[in-house]
Design an enzyme around this catalytic site. Structure first.
Site, PDB file in Angstrom:
ATOM      1  N   ARG A   7      38.116  33.168  36.894  1.00  0.00           N
ATOM      2  CA  ARG A   7      38.081  34.508  37.475  1.00  0.00           C
ATOM      3  C   ARG A   7      37.779  34.363  38.961  1.00  0.00           C
ATOM      4  NH1 ARG A   7      34.100  39.723  36.519  1.00  0.00           N
ATOM      5  NH2 ARG A   7      35.274  41.100  37.913  1.00  0.00           N
ATOM      6  N   HIS A   8      38.471  35.140  39.773  1.00  0.00           N
ATOM      7  CA  HIS A   8      38.282  35.090  41.225  1.00  0.00           C
ATOM      8  C   HIS A   8      36.812  35.306  41.599  1.00  0.00           C
ATOM      9  CE1 HIS A   8      37.594  39.409  41.704  1.00  0.00           C
ATOM     10  NE2 HIS A   8      38.533  39.584  40.779  1.00  0.00           N
ATOM     11  N   GLY A   9      36.449  34.850  42.787  1.00  0.00           N
ATOM     12  CA  GLY A   9      35.091  35.036  43.289  1.00  0.00           C
ATOM     13  C   GLY A   9      34.796  36.503  43.587  1.00  0.00           C
ATOM     14  N   GLU A  10      33.543  36.760  43.795  1.00  0.00           N
ATOM     15  CA  GLU A  10      33.050  38.125  44.031  1.00  0.00           C
ATOM     16  C   GLU A  10      33.687  38.768  45.265  1.00  0.00           C
ATOM     17  OE1 GLU A  10      28.556  39.529  44.199  1.00  0.00           O
ATOM     18  OE2 GLU A  10      29.255  38.774  46.150  1.00  0.00           O
ATOM     19  N   GLU A  12      33.486  42.749  47.617  1.00  0.00           N
ATOM     20  CA  GLU A  12      32.601  43.907  47.859  1.00  0.00           C
ATOM     21  C   GLU A  12      32.774  44.958  46.768  1.00  0.00           C
ATOM     22  OE1 GLU A  12      30.127  44.404  49.879  1.00  0.00           O
ATOM     23  OE2 GLU A  12      30.373  42.524  50.980  1.00  0.00           O
ATOM     24  N   LYS A  13      33.996  45.107  46.258  1.00  0.00           N
ATOM     25  CA  LYS A  13      34.250  46.091  45.197  1.00  0.00           C
ATOM     26  C   LYS A  13      33.542  45.699  43.899  1.00  0.00           C
ATOM     27  CE  LYS A  13      36.754  48.980  47.497  1.00  0.00           C
ATOM     28  NZ  LYS A  13      36.113  50.224  47.923  1.00  0.00           N
ATOM     29  N   ASN A  14      33.431  44.391  43.633  1.00  0.00           N
ATOM     30  CA  ASN A  14      32.638  43.964  42.471  1.00  0.00           C
ATOM     31  C   ASN A  14      31.182  44.349  42.666  1.00  0.00           C
ATOM     32  OD1 ASN A  14      34.590  40.998  42.457  1.00  0.00           O
ATOM     33  ND2 ASN A  14      34.676  42.559  40.875  1.00  0.00           N
ATOM     34  N   ARG A  57      42.295  37.977  46.532  1.00  0.00           N
ATOM     35  CA  ARG A  57      41.052  37.428  45.984  1.00  0.00           C
ATOM     36  C   ARG A  57      41.316  36.274  45.027  1.00  0.00           C
ATOM     37  NH1 ARG A  57      42.136  42.602  44.229  1.00  0.00           N
ATOM     38  NH2 ARG A  57      42.035  43.087  41.997  1.00  0.00           N
ATOM     39  N   GLU A  81      45.377  42.135  37.994  1.00  0.00           N
ATOM     40  CA  GLU A  81      44.436  43.008  37.293  1.00  0.00           C
ATOM     41  C   GLU A  81      45.116  44.338  36.964  1.00  0.00           C
ATOM     42  OE1 GLU A  81      42.215  43.690  35.158  1.00  0.00           O
ATOM     43  OE2 GLU A  81      40.476  42.879  36.224  1.00  0.00           O
TER      44      GLU A  81
END
Length: 195
Positions: A7-10, A12-14, A57, A81
């Site tokens: 899974r992609h890294g963090e 700001e939306k996460n 991302r 996604e």
């Protein structure tokens, strides 16, 4: 065959706990660190193929994972996604105010109801299933796939016979590595590694 899903890294939306899929956002500093940690765990593996979703991302995470290694990075829209349509970039509190009826319908039937202008979970699952059906036809030993939490959870459902009710039974944190093996016609989750 060994499938390494990351899974992609963090982003700001996460961090802000917003619904987003179509939005194309950058990794945070922590997201870059997560990708670097995942890269360390995978550095000993020679990948036959490397895939990522079309989103920055995921592509950036893949590039960090593969730093100093020469791979052709292939993108595939089927592992993007879910598109949350008008819900993109908003959290559940905002949605309750801005789209009260649509939010209620979506909460009552999360699999079949599409956010306005977006995809239903069924739509997401169908394209993930199509992608997995194609991947399993390959004759490669190690494949890296950098994608999104909703896609990875859909892949778990695929492994469990297409039962979409399992979607919420697995976590998928930023930077997680899911190792899935395909041997003798059997597909199974070998490990889930948190970075």
């Amino acid at each position: 065959m060994n499938l390494y899903f990351v899974r992609h890294g963090e982003t700001e939306k996460n961090k802000s706990k917003c619904y987003y899929g179509r939005l194309d956002v950058e990794l945070t500093d922590n997201g870059i660190l997560q990708a670097e940690k995942a890269g360390k765990l995978l550095e000993h593996i020679d990948f036959d193929k490397v895939y990522a979703s079309e989103k920055k991302r995921a592509i950036n995470t893949a590039e960090i994972l593969l730093e100093n290694k020469k791979y052709e990075l292939m993108t595939d829209a089927r592992i993007n996604e879910r598109d949350f349509g008008d819900f993109e970039g908003k959290d559940h509190k905002q949605l309750e105010v801005l789209y009260p009826e649509e939010w209620k319908q979506w909460c009552e039937d999360w699999k079949n109801v599409s956010p306005p202008g977006g995809e239903s979970y069924i739509d997401l699952y169908k394209r993930v299933k199509n992608y997995m059906d194609d991947i399993l036809k390959l004759n490669d030993e190690n494949i890296l796939i950098v994608t999104h939490g909703g896609v990875i959870r859909s892949i778990y459902c695929y492994i469990l016979g297409g039962n979409m009710d399992y979607f919420w039974n697995f976590g998928s944190n930023n930077g997680d590595i899911s190792v899935i093996k395909y041997e003798y016609g059997n597909l199974y989750i070998d490990s889930i590694i948190h970075v």
